[in-house]
Design a protein around this motif. Structure first.
Motif, PDB file in Angstrom:
ATOM      1  N   ILE A 245     -26.053  23.893  25.157  1.00 24.76           N
ATOM      2  CA  ILE A 245     -26.329  22.679  25.938  1.00 24.76           C
ATOM      3  C   ILE A 245     -27.304  22.952  27.079  1.00 24.76           C
ATOM      4  N   ALA A 246     -27.103  24.061  27.799  1.00 25.76           N
ATOM      5  CA  ALA A 246     -27.938  24.358  28.968  1.00 25.76           C
ATOM      6  C   ALA A 246     -29.417  24.445  28.589  1.00 25.76           C
ATOM      7  N   SER A 247     -29.715  25.051  27.450  1.00 29.64           N
ATOM      8  CA  SER A 247     -31.113  25.167  27.018  1.00 29.64           C
ATOM      9  C   SER A 247     -31.713  23.801  26.726  1.00 29.64           C
ATOM     10  N   VAL A 248     -30.938  22.942  26.078  1.00 31.84           N
ATOM     11  CA  VAL A 248     -31.426  21.600  25.765  1.00 31.84           C
ATOM     12  C   VAL A 248     -31.664  20.807  27.048  1.00 31.84           C
ATOM     13  N   GLU A 249     -30.772  20.958  28.025  1.00 31.78           N
ATOM     14  CA  GLU A 249     -30.936  20.249  29.293  1.00 31.78           C
ATOM     15  C   GLU A 249     -32.177  20.729  30.044  1.00 31.78           C
ATOM     16  N   LYS A 250     -32.486  22.018  29.949  1.00 30.36           N
ATOM     17  CA  LYS A 250     -33.702  22.540  30.589  1.00 30.36           C
ATOM     18  C   LYS A 250     -34.943  21.923  29.950  1.00 30.36           C
ATOM     19  N   ALA A 251     -34.930  21.817  28.632  1.00 29.00           N
ATOM     20  CA  ALA A 251     -36.065  21.206  27.944  1.00 29.00           C
ATOM     21  C   ALA A 251     -36.207  19.742  28.337  1.00 29.00           C
ATOM     22  N   LYS A 252     -35.085  19.055  28.407  1.00 29.82           N
ATOM     23  CA  LYS A 252     -35.117  17.641  28.800  1.00 29.82           C
ATOM     24  C   LYS A 252     -35.679  17.486  30.204  1.00 29.82           C
ATOM     25  N   ALA A 253     -35.257  18.352  31.120  1.00 31.23           N
ATOM     26  CA  ALA A 253     -35.760  18.296  32.499  1.00 31.23           C
ATOM     27  C   ALA A 253     -37.262  18.544  32.564  1.00 31.23           C
ATOM     28  N   ALA A 254     -37.761  19.326  31.592  1.00 31.24           N
ATOM     29  CA  ALA A 254     -39.196  19.612  31.527  1.00 31.24           C
ATOM     30  C   ALA A 254     -39.962  18.533  30.773  1.00 31.24           C
ATOM     31  N   GLY A 255     -39.254  17.507  30.312  1.00 32.65           N
ATOM     32  CA  GLY A 255     -39.898  16.411  29.605  1.00 32.65           C
ATOM     33  C   GLY A 255     -40.148  16.669  28.132  1.00 32.65           C
ATOM     34  N   ILE A 256     -39.432  17.653  27.574  1.00 30.63           N
ATOM     35  CA  ILE A 256     -39.609  17.994  26.156  1.00 30.63           C
ATOM     36  C   ILE A 256     -38.407  17.484  25.356  1.00 30.63           C
ATOM     37  N   PRO A 257     -38.619  16.577  24.414  1.00 34.46           N
ATOM     38  CA  PRO A 257     -37.505  16.058  23.616  1.00 34.46           C
ATOM     39  C   PRO A 257     -36.973  17.104  22.639  1.00 34.46           C
ATOM     40  N   VAL A 258     -35.671  17.093  22.436  1.00 32.17           N
ATOM     41  CA  VAL A 258     -35.031  18.028  21.507  1.00 32.17           C
ATOM     42  C   VAL A 258     -34.308  17.233  20.422  1.00 32.17           C
ATOM     43  N   PHE A 259     -34.567  17.585  19.174  1.00 32.55           N
ATOM     44  CA  PHE A 259     -33.940  16.927  18.029  1.00 32.55           C
ATOM     45  C   PHE A 259     -33.116  17.961  17.273  1.00 32.55           C
ATOM     46  N   CYS A 260     -31.801  17.838  17.348  1.00 31.43           N
ATOM     47  CA  CYS A 260     -30.907  18.796  16.696  1.00 31.43           C
ATOM     48  C   CYS A 260     -30.844  18.527  15.194  1.00 31.43           C
ATOM     49  N   ILE A 261     -30.790  19.615  14.427  1.00 28.60           N
ATOM     50  CA  ILE A 261     -30.717  19.510  12.969  1.00 28.60           C
ATOM     51  C   ILE A 261     -29.510  20.288  12.462  1.00 28.60           C
ATOM     52  N   ASP A 262     -28.664  19.639  11.692  1.00 26.52           N
ATOM     53  CA  ASP A 262     -27.512  20.232  11.004  1.00 26.52           C
ATOM     54  C   ASP A 262     -26.371  20.589  11.948  1.00 26.52           C
ATOM     55  N   ARG A 263     -26.642  21.338  13.004  1.00 26.99           N
ATOM     56  CA  ARG A 263     -25.605  21.674  13.968  1.00 26.99           C
ATOM     57  C   ARG A 263     -25.770  20.835  15.227  1.00 26.99           C
ATOM     58  N   GLU A 264     -24.649  20.467  15.835  1.00 31.47           N
ATOM     59  CA  GLU A 264     -24.717  19.619  17.019  1.00 31.47           C
ATOM     60  C   GLU A 264     -24.380  20.390  18.293  1.00 31.47           C
ATOM     61  N   ILE A 265     -24.692  19.757  19.427  1.00 32.59           N
ATOM     62  CA  ILE A 265     -24.226  20.240  20.716  1.00 32.59           C
ATOM     63  C   ILE A 265     -23.244  19.213  21.263  1.00 32.59           C
ATOM     64  N   ASN A 266     -22.314  19.682  22.091  1.00 28.90           N
ATOM     65  CA  ASN A 266     -21.278  18.796  22.635  1.00 28.90           C
ATOM     66  C   ASN A 266     -21.766  18.069  23.883  1.00 28.90           C
ATOM     67  N   SER A 267     -22.789  17.268  23.677  1.00 33.09           N
ATOM     68  CA  SER A 267     -23.341  16.439  24.747  1.00 33.09           C
ATOM     69  C   SER A 267     -23.902  15.178  24.116  1.00 33.09           C
TER      70      SER A 267
END
Length: 318
Positions: free
Chosen positions: A104-126
Motif C-alpha cells: 500500500i505504501a508504495s502505491v500511495e507514494k505513486a499517487k502522491a507523485a501524480g502517477i496512477p496505479v492499476f493493480c492486476i490480479d493481486r489486490e491491495i487492502n485500500s
C-alpha cells in the motif's frame, strides 16, 4: 542540361529532407506518449511472465515505452522499483503487488507523485490508493473447484491443501471459496495445510513433507498451478501420481496440458492476458484525461476439467 540536372538533384535532396523530417516527426509523436512501468511480483513463474509481457505489449501498442520490473516477491525490492519509477518520470504503473498490506505504501507514494496505479490480479487492502484494481474472482472460481473436488474425490477421505503467500488476499479468497463447499462434508478431512508460497519448488517440497506424514491422502488442493505442478512432480517421484488427485488454480499452460493428459484433475482459468490488456488500456485512458474508473473490476474464472480442456490453452480460451 546542367540546369535540369541541378533542378533534379535539388528536388531529390528536398524530397529526402522531407521524408527525413516526416520520419523524425512521426517517431517523436510515437514516443511522445511517455513511459509506462509494469511492476510484477515475480518472474519466477511463467504465469506472471505472461501477465507482465502482455501488459507491456499492449502499452507499446498504445504508443508508450514500457519496462517490466521484477519484485522477486520482496516488498523491499518492490518499494525500490517504485522510487525509481517515480524519479524516472513514468506516467502510469501497471502493478501486480507482492503483499496486500505491505504494498500500500508504495502505491500511495505513486499517487502522491501524480502517477496512477492499476493493480492486476493481486489486490491491495485500500479503496483509495490505486486508481483501479483488475482482479480474478478467486472466491467464486474456487467455489467451482470445491464442487468439482467433491464430485471427483467423493464425500469422504483425507486431503491436503497447499496455500499461497500468506500475505496475499488471493491465497485466502481461494482457500475460503474452496472450503465454503468442502467443509460441508465432515467426512472429507483436511489433514495438512501448509504454504507453498505460490512457488513450484516450494510446492514440491511441501508435498513431499505432507506425503511422509499422511501417505493416505486422496487429493491435494493447491492455491496456484505452480504449486500444483510441484506437487504433481512430488507425487510422481513417490509413485503416487495415480492415487492422489491434484487441483490447481491459474490456468497455466503446463497445468492445462496435464489435465488433457489425465494427470491433473482441474484448475481455474484466470485469463491473465485479459486483465493485463485491460490495465494497459485503463492507463492510456487515464493519461488521455479520463478519471472515472471502477475501484475493483472482477474477472470471472472458468473451471477447466478433462471434459472441457480442449477449449483452453495459451493462458485463455483457444
Amino acid at each position: 542540361m546542367k540546369s535540369n540536372w541541378l533542378k533534379l538533384a535539388l528536388a531529390v535532396v528536398m524530397t529526402a529532407a522531407a521524408i527525413l523530417l516526416f520520419t523524425q516527426t512521426a517517431s517523436a509523436q510515437a514516443a511522445s506518449k511517455g513511459k509506462i512501468a509494469v511492476v510484477v511480483s515475480t518472474l519466477n513463474n511463467p504465469w506472471f511472465v505472461v501477465l507482465g509481457e502482455t501488459a507491456k505489449a499492449r502499452a507499446v501498442e498504445l504508443g508508450y515505452d514500457a519496462t517490466i520490473f521484477d519484485s522477486q516477491n520482496d516488498t523491499a525490492k518492490e518499494a525500490a522499483h517504485f522510487e525509481n519509477i517515480i524519479a524516472g518520470g513514468y506516467k502510469a504503473i501497471l502493478f501486480n503487488p507482492t503483499d496486500a498490506n505491505g504494498s500500500i505504501a508504495s502505491v500511495e507514494k505513486a499517487k502522491a507523485a501524480g502517477i496512477p496505479v492499476f493493480c492486476i490480479d493481486r489486490e491491495i487492502n485500500s479503496t483509495n490508493a490505486a486508481t483501479s484494481q483488475m482482479l480474478s474472482d478467486s472466491y467464486s472460481g474456487c467455489v467451482k473447484l470445491g464442487q468439482y473436488f467433491v464430485k471427483t474425490v467423493g464425500k469422504e477421505g483425507e486431503y491436503a491443501e497447499i496455500l499461497g503467500i500468506v500475505g496475499d488476499n488471493n491465497t485466502w479468497n481461494r482457500s475460503k471459496g474452496f472450503h465454503s463447499v468442502v467443509d460441508r462434508y465432515p467426512d472429507l478431512k483436511m489433514v495438512a495445510q501448509q504454504s507453498g508460497e505460490f512457488d513450484r519448488a516450494k510446492g514440491l517440497e511441501v508435498m513431499e513433507s505432507i506425503l511422509q506424514a499422511h501417505p493416505n491422502i486422496k487429493a491435494v488442493f493447491c492455491g496456484n498451478d505452480a504449486m500444483a505442478l510441484g506437487a504433481y512432480q512430488a507425487l510422481v517421484t513417490a509413485g503416487k501420481a495415480d492415487q492422489v488427485k491434484v487441483f490447481g488454480f491459474d490456468g497455466a499452460d503446463d497445468a492445462v496440458k496435464l489435465i488433457a493428459e489425465g494427470k491433473m484433475t482441474a484448475t481455474g482459468m484466470q485469463f491473465p492476458k485479459t486483465m493485463a490488456r485491460k490495465a494497459a488500456e485503463f492507463a492510456d485512458e487515464y493519461i488521455q484525461g479520463k478519471r472515472d474508473f471502477p475501484q475493483k473490476l472482477p474477472v470471472p474464472v472458468e473451471l477447466v476439467t478433462k471434459d472441457n480442456v480442449g477449449k483452453y490453452g495459451d493462458y485463455g480460451k483457444k
